[in-house]
Every structure is written in structure tokens, then in C-alpha cells.
Design an enzyme around this catalytic site. Structure first.
Site, PDB file in Angstrom:
ATOM      1  N   HIS A 183       0.747  -1.154  -0.145  1.00 34.80           N
ATOM      2  CA  HIS A 183      -0.070   0.081   0.197  1.00 34.80           C
ATOM      3  C   HIS A 183       0.957   1.290  -0.102  1.00 34.80           C
ATOM      4  O   HIS A 183       2.154   1.156   0.332  1.00 34.80           O
ATOM      5  CB  HIS A 183      -0.894   0.091   1.439  1.00 34.80           C
ATOM      6  CG  HIS A 183      -0.303  -0.168   2.537  1.00 34.80           C
ATOM      7  ND1 HIS A 183       0.406  -1.045   3.287  1.00 34.80           N
ATOM      8  CD2 HIS A 183       0.150   0.939   3.426  1.00 34.80           C
ATOM      9  CE1 HIS A 183       0.704  -0.834   4.509  1.00 34.80           C
ATOM     10  NE2 HIS A 183       0.765   0.295   4.441  1.00 34.80           N
TER      11      HIS A 183
ATOM     12  N   CYS B  34       1.372   3.725  11.768  1.00 30.84           N
ATOM     13  CA  CYS B  34       2.333   3.254  10.893  1.00 30.84           C
ATOM     14  C   CYS B  34       2.706   4.376   9.768  1.00 30.84           C
ATOM     15  O   CYS B  34       1.791   5.564  10.231  1.00 30.84           O
ATOM     16  CB  CYS B  34       1.905   2.138  10.097  1.00 30.84           C
ATOM     17  SG  CYS B  34       0.464   2.413   8.794  1.00 30.84           S
TER      18      CYS B  34
END
Length: 676
Positions: A66, A178
Site C-alpha cells: 500500500h 504506521c
């Protein structure tokens, strides 16, 4: 809106997308691009760059490459059921399910929330079983949309009311985060929530993702018995959790071992000796038993934080100084004291005095003869002075933000003061590194002390900065200042005296470093060495900067040239990347070579190192100097001699291009794969 995220055109079932994760990412990026939702090369490059930071294999046969990318114009999910499975770096083996999550840079909160719901559902076995059993792409689309919408409705109903803590049930809080803020952030949150439910714990999680962040209610934090921080990028507003026992780890541990983290948090809540979050101290103040980050990793992160915050001061200051030289000449530093001038009379030594009428304003002088030359000098002096002021923050920023990375806000004051002291005693950037680490360790230690309740409010804003600043300053002035200054002076004199073979050897080493990892730690280390030395404003420091910048321009330019000369040796995507690499290389953006190196490291990286070494050596041999820390060929006015710079750059580009062409011609891909 969720229908827009995935369509049947973005789904492939039981497909062979290649033997490596890079191949899978490449093919999924192409799939997204075919629907008109993204530009393939840019999406692939950004996804691979994200993959370099941390593997996206999650375990259980699932992978979620991603990224957020300017190449994406519509937030998208591309799905592949892989046959055969492909290794994405998960702890338990290869993945047979892969989602490419492509988010645009301008993603709104609504789209990001849907992407987050997908990430949460990937932690639920009924959802992943459905993905494995689906027979058609339309079934996958329906399954994904139903899961996202159902989860979103459930979250909305929960958010509509504030649930009070359940009597007798332990209450805990958690933060997950993250670097991208899309996938791992929310998967970790869901993993912890499920583990807490199984353990009979009431857990409130704050996913600090890319979209809107809803903070945990302060009343809930006040009632909590422990905190869990599962983050790779630090915790925003950490002072809210002051006094709570804390378990800390990277975000992936909360995905892989959520039950263990809940158990550790329960144990910490009953342990009176457990370290607690004190003030807004950073991870160094966390429980030693709960932290999964080694001392070496903490120091590395702190140093990289300091460098990243220092670079804007270097870039702004260096380029302003270079512009000052452009407008006022290279002797502008000797005239910069005149920058306080405000009227024509004040500028008598800078412009044609005959056209100056006493108190005339600078604006009225614009029509007088001799204005262009005089104003050029004046503007040059102003720009030089502003740039020099920015450079004055180089050491304090480096030291201050190293300390901040270790101790949070209480570390800023001692860190910045330590950097100023390092400059005052002549310890240079080496002294700033030491003071940053020292200030961070001391501030972090003080933050971990148990203070009386009446004193806790003063600790982070008064006591810790005062004590830490005093200790750091005294240690530098009394013990470390002179030795570090001696080392710095010896280093500067050694660089200044370099000539002939020794300078060329240094150029080769710097060139090899710049070509090794293309924006990674080794590349950044060489760049830091060069930019930190610029503060000395010596000829040797200018030559080092020129060698580093020229060598860093080589990889993208060499690959651009190679893809132009022999298109048949590269994929269609690589040829497209090669066209963009011309501009990236000319601008000194080494990362333009990353897609090539990621796809074929064994042939590309050695070739780029060879080209960089040639350029570094020739730049030093020609005595090329650069007063600008960045900008590539576009700061030609700050490079002298420019001809030597261009010759060195061209030579390295040609060597790198022909080296990679030879490697691809005479060392076929099958042999490379066998070696790898």
C-alpha cells in the site's frame, strides 16, 4: 462511495503475477492504471518505496502492499488471489491473497475511513475465508463492499454514544500508527480489540491514521490501568497518557501478537515497579519490559530524526547563500554587514552616489542610473545574511531533534542549547550529535522518575528542561567540549589539506556511498557528512559537497541514458521511468533510480556505485566546489568550475549506463535469480 474503491476490473483470481513481491506490485499497479485510476510507474515506485520501509506480509497468507501516491487520482483497491503464493516477508510464509491499497495524496477522510475498514476486516477469518472461496470477481467486489459498509455502520453507531467503563472490568487504552497511516494502523487496532475482548479487557484504541483522528475521551484515559503504544512513527500528544504503565512495540507486533501485548499490559497494570509514561516523554520513558525496540534501533531512529529536521535548515540556508553569491558575487560575505541599509544614503557604497539624494527611499532609486548593479549587491547581501542565519540553526536543530526523538518535548530545550554550546566551543556537528544523545538520555531518565503529584505538572515544562540543560551545558564546557573541538579541528584541517590521491580516494568513497542505497541510510550518511561540513565555509567542504551532489545525480541519469540507448533490455514501465529520471537526476533526486534498483538490485546497484565512484573521483580531481547543498544542475551559479562538474557528471553517467547495459546483456535475468 465504497463502490468506487473496487470493481471487477480490479480483481484477478488464481493468477500467476510473478515469483516476487515486486512482480506482484508491478502487475497490480498496471491493473489499476488500466482502469484510469493511476499512473502505473508512479504508483509502482511509491508502493515499492513503502515496501522498503517494512514488509507488508501480515501472516495468515495475506499481504497488503500500500501507499499514498501523487500518481493515484482515485482511491482504489486491486485484489489478487495468487497462484502460486508469493513471499511478502511475513513471519509464517508466503501470501496467497494480496490487496494493493492505492490512496491518493489528496484523499479525504471518507475514503481513508473506507480503506481503514478494509484493513480491519483483513483481521477477521470469516472475511478472508470468503476471499479464498469466491468464484468470480463480482463476488469479491460484493464481499469487500459489504464488509466495509457493515463495519462503517457499526463504527458509526458506536461513535454516536460514549460508553462508560464497565464496572469491574479492566480498562486500557491503546494507540496504533504506521508511516502510511492506512493499513497497518487499523489492522493493529482491530487485532488488539479482538484480543482484549477475548481476555475480558475493555480496550479503547486510537488509530492515528492518515484521515481524521478521534482522540480517546480524557475521562476514559483517566480510568485506564495501562496503555499500549503500537507505533512506528511515535505517538501524537503523548502527554495525555502520563502516569500510565505502557507496553510499546512496532505496529506489526500488535498484528502478529496482540494477545501477548494485552497480557503484558495486564501484568504491567499490577506491577508497581513498571515504568510509566511521564509527561510527554517519548518511547525512552516506556516500560523496558514492554518495549520491542533495541537501544541501537532507538539511537538510529533518533539520529535520522535529527538529520531529517536539520536538512530544511541546510537546504534553505545553503540555497539562500548561493543566491547571495549569484546576485552579489562570491565576495558578498565580506559586504554582508551593510544589509541594514534602508535608504539611498545608507547604500552610498553600493550604488552610484551621484544619483542618491540624501534620504531618498530605495524605491525612488529604482529609476536612477547604476541601480541594477547596486541593488544586485544589496539583494545579494540580504540573501547571504538570511542564509547565514538559517545555517546558524544547523547544529541546534540537529542536536535538539535528536534529543526530541529520545525524550519528547522535555528534550527540546537541552538539545537545542547543547547544539549551540557545541558550536560555541568549536565541536561542530560531531558535538551536536553527542549533545543531542546526551540531552535525550538525561531528559528521558528524568521523565521516568516518580515525582510527587504536586510536582508532576512542573516536571516536563520546568524541572526536566532546567536540569537536563544544566547538565548538558556543564558536561560540554567542562569535559567534552575541548576534546570534541580538537577532533573536529583535526578533521577540518585534514579535509582542507587533502589533495591529489587522498582527495580522489575520498571522492570515490563518497561516490560509492551515494550510489549504494539511493536515498537510504548509507546515502544519507554521505549527504549529512557533506552538508554538515558546509557550515565551515571552506574550500574543502565545498568540494565534498560538489562530489556528493554530482555522484547522487548519476544513478537516475545513468538509468535514463541506458533506457534511451537499449530500450529492449528494459520493461515498458522502466522505459517510462527512465524518461522521468532525466529531470529527477538533473535535480539531484537519487530516488529516481529506486524502481530500477528494487526490481533488479544485483545488476543495477553495482553499476550505479561504479558510476558514482567515477564522478566523485573526477569532481575531487578537478577541484569542483558547490556552495549549494541541493538543486543539481539548477544551482549551476553556485558551482565552480561548472565545466569540471559537468565533465565529472557526464563521465559517471556514461560509466553507470554502460555498466548496467553490460550487466543486463551478459548476465541474463535467470542467472541473477539463481544467485539471489
Amino acid at each position: 462511495m465504497s463502490q468506487d474503491l473496487i470493481t471487477a476490473d480490479l480483481v484477478v483470481l488464481d493468477a500467476d503475477l510473478g515469483p516476487t513481491k515486486n512482480d506482484v506490485i508491478h502487475n497490480l499497479a498496471e491493473l489499476v492504471a488500466k482502469t484510469g485510476r493511476a499512473e502505473a510507474a508512479g504508483l509502482e515506485a511509491d508502493a515499492l518505496a513503502r515496501e522498503e520501509k517494512a514488509a507488508t506480509g501480515l501472516g495468515g497468507g495475506i499481504a497488503i502492499p500500500h501507499c499514498r501516491s501523487a500518481a493515484v487520482n482515485t482511491n482504489s483497491l486491486a485484489f489478487a488471489r495468487l497462484k502460486p503464493s508469493v513471499d511478502f516477508g511475513a513471519f509464517d510464509g508466503p501470501a496467497d491473497i494480496a490487496f494493493l491499497i492505492a490512496a491518493s495524496d489528496g484523499s479525504d477522510d471518507a475514503h481513508l475511513a473506507l480503506l481503514a475498514e478494509l484493513a480491519r476486516n483483513l483481521m477477521r477469518s470469516e472475511f478472508t475465508d470468503g476471499l479464498r472461496n469466491a468464484q468470480t470477481p463480482d463476488e469479491i467486489v460484493t464481499l469487500v463492499n459489504n464488509a466495509i459498509n457493515a463495519s462503517a455502520d457499526e463504527d458509526a453507531s458506536v461513535a454516536a454514544t460514549t460508553l462508560p467503563p464497565v464496572a469491574g472490568k479492566p480498562v486500557m487504552v491503546a494507540v496504533t500508527a504506521c508511516p502510511t497511516g492506512i493499513a497497518h494502523t487499523f489492522m493493529a487496532a482491530d487485532g488488539l480489540e479482538q484480543a482484549a475482548k477475548a481476555a475480558g479487557v475493555e480496550l479503547h484504541v486510537e488509530p492515528q491514521g492518515s484521515g481524521k483522528v478521534t482522540p480517546i475521551d480524557p475521562a476514559i484515559i483517566a480510568s485506564a490501568s495501562a496503555a499500549i503504544f503500537a507505533t512506528d512513527v511515535g505517538v501524537r500528544d503523548k502527554e495525555r497518557f502520563a502516569g500510565l504503565p505502557v507496553i510499546e512495540s512496532g505496529v506489526k507486533r500488535a498484528i502478529n501478537e496482540p494477545g501477548k501485548m494485552i497480557a503484558e499490559a495486564i501484568a504491567a497494570s499490577h506491577d508497581p515497579t513498571a515504568r510509566k509514561v511521564a509527561g510527554d516523554a517519548s518511547s525512552a520513558a516506556a516500560s523496558q519490559g514492554g518495549s520491542q525496540l533495541s537501544v541501537g534501533k532507538r539511537i538510529q531512529q533518533a539520529l535520522m530524526t535529527g538529520v531529517s529536521y536539520m536538512i530544511p535548515f541546510v537546504a534553505a540556508g545553503g540555497l539562500l547563500i548561493a543566491l547571495g553569491f549569484l546576485f552579489g558575487g562570491f565576495d558578498i560575505a565580506l559586504k554582508a554587514g551593510a544589509t541594514g541599509a534602508r535608504t539611498c544614503a545608507d547604500l552610498a557604497s553600493w550604488v552610484d552616489a551621484e544619483n542618491c539624494a540624501g534620504g531618498d527611499s530605495i524605491a525612488s532609486l529604482a529609476i536612477s542610473a547604476g541601480w541594477a548593479s547596486g541593488f544586485g549587491n544589496y539583494l545579494g547581501a540580504l540573501l547571504f545574511t538570511i542564509g547565514a542565519a538559517a545555517f546558524g540553526f544547523l547544529l541546534p536543530a540537529l542536536s535538539g531533534y535528536i534529543s526530541y526523538a529520545l525524550a519528547g518535548r522535555p528534550g527540546i530545550a537541552p538539545g537545542f542549547v547543547g547544539g549551540v554550546v557545541a558550536g560555541a566551543v568549536g565541536a561542530g556537528f560531531l558535538g551536536a550529535l553527542i549533545t543531542g544523545l546526551l540531552a535525550g538520555v538525561i531528559a528521558s531518565w528524568l521523565a521516568g522518575l516518580k515525582a510527587p503529584r504536586w510536582l508532576q505538572g512542573l516536571m516536563p515544562v520546568v524541572i526536566i528542561p532546567l536540569v537536563a540543560t544544566t547538565i548538558v551545558g556543564l558536561v560540554m564546557y567542562l569535559f567534552l567540549g575541548k576534546p570534541l573541538a580538537a577532533v573536529t579541528t583535526a578533521l577540518q584541517e585534514g579535509l582542507s589539506n587533502m589533495s591529489g590521491g587522498s582527495a580522489i580516494l575520498l571522492g570515490i568513497i563518497l561516490g560509492l556511498m551515494m550510489g549504494f542505497d539511493l536515498g537510504g541510510p548509507v546515502n544519507k550518511a554521505a549527504y549529512l557528512f557533506a552538508t554538515a561540513g558546509l557550515s565551515a565555509q571552506s574550500q574543502a567542504s565545498f568540494q565534498i559537497m560538489a562530489a556528493v551532489m554530482a555522484a547522487g545525480m548519476v544513478p537516475p541519469l545513468a538509468l535514463a541514458l541506458a533506457t534511451t540507448l537499449r530500450k529492449n533490455l528494459f520493461t515498458e514501465v522502466e522505459v517510462e521511468n527512465g524518461r522521468a529520471a532525466w529531470l529527477l537526476g538533473a535535480s539531484f533526486i537519487s530516488e529516481g533510480a529506486i524502481p530500477f534498483a528494487a526490481a533488479d538490485p544485483l545488476r543495477v546497484i553495482p553499476s550505479m556505485m561504479a558510476g558514482g565512484a567515477v564522478t566523485g573521483a573526477l569532481s575531487m580531481a578537478f577541484g569542483v566546489g558547490s556552495r549549494a547543498p541541493h538543486g543539481g544542475i539548477f544551482v549551476f551559479f553556485a558551482i565552480n568550475p561548472i565545466l569540471g562538474f559537468l565533465v565529472a557528471l557526464a563521465a559517471g553517467t556514461v560509466v553507470g549506463a554502460f555498466a548496467v547495459l553490460a550487466a543486463k546483456q551478459f548476465w541474463p535475468a535467470k542467472q541473477v535469480a539463481a544467485v539471489a
